[in-house]
Scaffold this motif. Sequence first.
Motif, short mmCIF file in Angstrom:
data_model
loop_
_atom_site.label_atom_id
_atom_site.label_comp_id
_atom_site.label_asym_id
_atom_site.label_seq_id
_atom_site.Cartn_x
_atom_site.Cartn_y
_atom_site.Cartn_z
N THR A 582 0.85 -1.18 0.00
CA THR A 582 0.00 0.00 0.00
C THR A 582 0.89 1.24 0.00
OG1 THR A 582 -0.16 0.26 2.41
CG2 THR A 582 -1.77 -1.20 1.35
N THR A 583 0.43 2.27 -0.69
CA THR A 583 1.10 3.57 -0.69
C THR A 583 0.04 4.64 -0.44
OG1 THR A 583 2.76 2.82 -2.28
CG2 THR A 583 2.49 5.21 -2.02
N THR A 584 0.27 5.46 0.56
CA THR A 584 -0.67 6.52 0.93
C THR A 584 0.04 7.85 0.77
OG1 THR A 584 -1.72 5.04 2.53
CG2 THR A 584 -2.21 7.39 2.72
N VAL A 585 -0.56 8.77 -0.01
CA VAL A 585 0.07 10.06 -0.29
C VAL A 585 -0.87 11.17 0.18
CG1 VAL A 585 1.12 11.54 -2.04
CG2 VAL A 585 1.14 9.05 -2.35
N ASP A 586 -0.32 12.10 0.95
CA ASP A 586 -1.09 13.26 1.40
C ASP A 586 -0.10 14.37 1.75
OD1 ASP A 586 -4.25 13.57 2.49
OD2 ASP A 586 -2.83 15.04 3.27
N LEU A 587 -0.55 15.60 1.64
CA LEU A 587 0.31 16.74 1.93
C LEU A 587 0.39 17.04 3.43
CD1 LEU A 587 2.07 18.99 0.73
CD2 LEU A 587 0.00 20.36 0.45
N SER A 588 -0.58 16.57 4.21
CA SER A 588 -0.67 16.91 5.64
C SER A 588 0.11 15.92 6.49
CB SER A 588 -2.14 16.94 6.08
OG SER A 588 -2.23 16.98 7.49
N ALA A 589 1.09 16.44 7.24
CA ALA A 589 1.84 15.57 8.17
C ALA A 589 0.93 15.07 9.28
CB ALA A 589 3.01 16.35 8.76
N THR A 590 -0.03 15.91 9.69
CA THR A 590 -0.96 15.51 10.75
C THR A 590 -1.78 14.30 10.33
OG1 THR A 590 -1.13 17.76 11.60
CG2 THR A 590 -2.92 16.26 12.13
N TYR A 591 -2.32 14.35 9.13
CA TYR A 591 -3.16 13.24 8.67
C TYR A 591 -2.34 12.00 8.36
CZ TYR A 591 -7.14 16.39 8.54
OH TYR A 591 -8.14 17.26 8.89
N LEU A 592 -1.12 12.17 7.87
CA LEU A 592 -0.27 11.00 7.64
C LEU A 592 0.09 10.30 8.96
CD1 LEU A 592 2.17 12.07 4.79
CD2 LEU A 592 0.35 10.37 4.69
N ASP A 593 0.31 11.09 10.00
CA ASP A 593 0.57 10.49 11.31
C ASP A 593 -0.66 9.75 11.81
OD1 ASP A 593 2.31 10.23 13.77
OD2 ASP A 593 0.59 11.26 14.64
N TRP A 594 -1.82 10.33 11.57
CA TRP A 594 -3.09 9.67 11.92
C TRP A 594 -3.21 8.35 11.13
CZ3 TRP A 594 -7.85 13.37 12.46
CH2 TRP A 594 -8.93 12.69 13.04
N ALA A 595 -2.87 8.38 9.84
CA ALA A 595 -2.91 7.17 9.02
C ALA A 595 -1.95 6.12 9.57
CB ALA A 595 -2.56 7.51 7.58
N ARG A 596 -0.75 6.56 9.97
CA ARG A 596 0.22 5.63 10.55
C ARG A 596 -0.35 4.95 11.78
NH1 ARG A 596 2.88 5.96 14.84
NH2 ARG A 596 2.46 8.20 15.09
N ARG A 597 -1.00 5.72 12.63
CA ARG A 597 -1.58 5.15 13.85
C ARG A 597 -2.71 4.19 13.52
NH1 ARG A 597 -3.12 10.07 17.49
NH2 ARG A 597 -3.63 8.39 18.94
N ASN A 598 -3.51 4.51 12.49
CA ASN A 598 -4.56 3.58 12.08
C ASN A 598 -3.98 2.26 11.59
OD1 ASN A 598 -7.01 4.88 12.66
ND2 ASN A 598 -6.94 6.10 10.78
N LEU A 599 -2.90 2.34 10.81
CA LEU A 599 -2.26 1.11 10.32
C LEU A 599 -1.71 0.29 11.49
CD1 LEU A 599 -0.38 2.60 7.23
CD2 LEU A 599 -2.25 0.95 7.15
N GLU A 600 -1.01 0.96 12.41
CA GLU A 600 -0.44 0.25 13.56
C GLU A 600 -1.52 -0.37 14.42
OE1 GLU A 600 1.92 3.21 15.46
OE2 GLU A 600 3.62 3.01 14.07
N LEU A 601 -2.64 0.31 14.55
CA LEU A 601 -3.75 -0.21 15.36
C LEU A 601 -4.26 -1.54 14.82
CD1 LEU A 601 -5.59 0.58 17.79
CD2 LEU A 601 -7.13 1.65 16.14
N ASN A 602 -4.10 -1.75 13.51
CA ASN A 602 -4.56 -2.98 12.87
C ASN A 602 -3.44 -3.97 12.62
OD1 ASN A 602 -7.63 -2.60 11.92
ND2 ASN A 602 -6.58 -0.61 11.82
N GLY A 603 -2.27 -3.72 13.24
CA GLY A 603 -1.15 -4.64 13.09
C GLY A 603 -0.52 -4.63 11.72
N ILE A 604 -0.66 -3.51 11.00
CA ILE A 604 -0.13 -3.40 9.63
C ILE A 604 1.21 -2.68 9.70
CG2 ILE A 604 -0.56 -2.49 7.32
CD1 ILE A 604 -3.59 -2.58 8.09
#
Length: 718
Positions: A582-604
């Motif tokens: 998977t590749t996720t692209v966004d300009l916002s560091a805040t939202y990318l950090d949120w995405a990282r936490r969502n991935l980690e929450l699911n063991g990804i």
Amino acid sequence: MSEQTFFATAPAGVELLLAAELVELGAATAQAARGGILFRGPLELGYRACLWSRTASRVLLPLAEFPAADAEALYAGIHDLPWENHLAPDGTLSIEFNGSGPGIDHSHYGAQRVKDAIVDRFRARCGERPSIDSRQPDLRIHAHWRNGQVTVSLDLSGDSLHRRGYREATVTAPLKETLAAALLLKAGWPAIAAAGGPLIDPLCGSGTLIIEAAWMAGDHAPGLLRSHWGFSGWLGHVPALWNRLLAEADERCAVGQSRIPPLFASDHDSKAVRATLINTGRAGVADRVRVERREWATVKPPPGPPGLLIANPPYGERMGETDDVSALYIQLGERLKSHFGGWRAALFTGAPELGKRMGLRAHKTNVFYNGPLECRLLQFRVEPEFFVDRDAADRHARAAALNRAISDGADGFINRLRKNLRHLGRWAEREGVSCYRIYDADLPEYAVAIDRYEQWLHVQEYAPPSSIDPARAQQRLEQVIAVLPAVLELPPDQVVLKVRQRQKGASQYQKQAEQGRFHEVHEGPARLLVNFTDYLDTGLFLDHRLTRQLLREQATGRRFLNLFGYTGTATVHAALGGATSTTTVDLSATYLDWARRNLELNGIHGSQHQLIRADCRQWLTRTLDRYDLIFLDPPTFSNSRQLTESFDIQRDQVELLRQTLRLLAPGGVLIFSTNHRKFRLEVAALADIHLEDWSRRTLPPDFARDPKIHRCWRITQS
């Protein structure tokens, strides 16, 4: 020694406690006045008040009071006072001025005129003048001008009396020492300590309450650590008298140490524990206080007689991000009832309504001010007669709120809400959906959107048109907030209100608040974090629920790209569906950090799951990678300062789609979605590609009333 009049200042709510202190110190009378207490006695009493008062902010010695019609009269009145009797010509002074009058409309200028009058008198009489020292002057002067009357006083205390001298380490928003002492006095700590009862502070912060309790029980004068006072450089100071009072205080402290009962301070924050250890050592009570790192919900009483548990709950700073502040009150109440029978408890809070969640009825409530914030000291006797069935109390409160709303004319809204809940509730239970929309301005006069996120309700108020009376709109909003807990049987603190207006450009990404509190919810197999307060949106677009499900179903064995990835919810679903990368692209560091936490929450985890911070349009022109499944969900419009040029999905759609299709691997699929309600796809300009309109296919039942909520296409190369 002749008697003089003194004035001790104190914040609202503390005056009676201060008056009692002054009488105990020897004042024949203690009279309440604006901002504090007037009392009379010899200079020794003024000294004792400085040294021993636990609740006074300052001790002033009024020198004169005179009328002043304007700024010149103020200057003349100050100039006439015999300042040479109070300060040496080469001494230092500072001026504090409050109030106003003709010719003086702000405190800085008032202080300047008072200073001019004093130094002009010294220059004329002595040939030299004192200098200004705002930090530690020989003489600190207070001048107050109100209703044409000026009062001039010497500040005997110097620095504010809450500065005891032991606070070396601190945490966020610590209690003032004087306020902490007032809370302990009001909670009855002196009597409990005299009987040998212990004290526990399970949320100790920097240790202010526990230190003040130790000093109170051990007869430690609160001013004993201070080396400089407002009278230190005053010509009227009597050092022999002051030294005798200091010696007496030292002797009382030495004797009182043995009378300090067991004291326990704890906090789950290791920084708070460290601060308390440092400060108790500085205060000389480290050997009398047991300090440890402990979760407050596991605190237990020591053996022996009952005592006092006192706490100043945090407002989120020392809690975990996903913790619910009301849970603190609930669990603290349960802990008190299960382990602290016969004890007294006192809770100082700026959210007294949450005290009702404790299942304990406060037998006393006192108002104090923590700075400008009005707070309550809730006092409890942990005895069965004060236990409350919290669930029954909640049901009663909800029923009363519902009845009031019906009598105010909200029955139509209530009936529509119940109808929606019957229909959507059955669907949600059948489909295993826990986050869904239950109401979206179905009745124009109740212009709100209500989304259920498991045990939470997120309410968004649409800005009413100018034709609607604002007072009436506010009344209807209040009815909504009152009705929801009753109809859905949820605690009121689990209903979050947000005023939502149509947004353009970067405003949709701007912070609305700074609470930083996240909650975990579930969508199919995915675990996702939402935030109800800090941003315009929660981090989970509910209308894209079916779109994410389709992505998950089609992701098996495919390389997935999420453009304008936001909080990565689509990426989580694709990864859980078996995407090889998977590749996720966004300009916002805040939202990318949120995405990282969502991935980690699911063991990804792993390098096959990339998060890239970039302008998606620029990144599309640079990358050489290819993808089998792409999700493209751009904003309607953006003019972020981080972009080189603005973006408009209607204007820029063809270029964006062409750039995205360039990355599509043979046999790949692009899912394109937009929430632009007036969007028109440029079919003619895209005639060479295959388009399938999936708008209805991806419209979930809870958004069926609003088919324009989004448009969606499945796109493949012809």
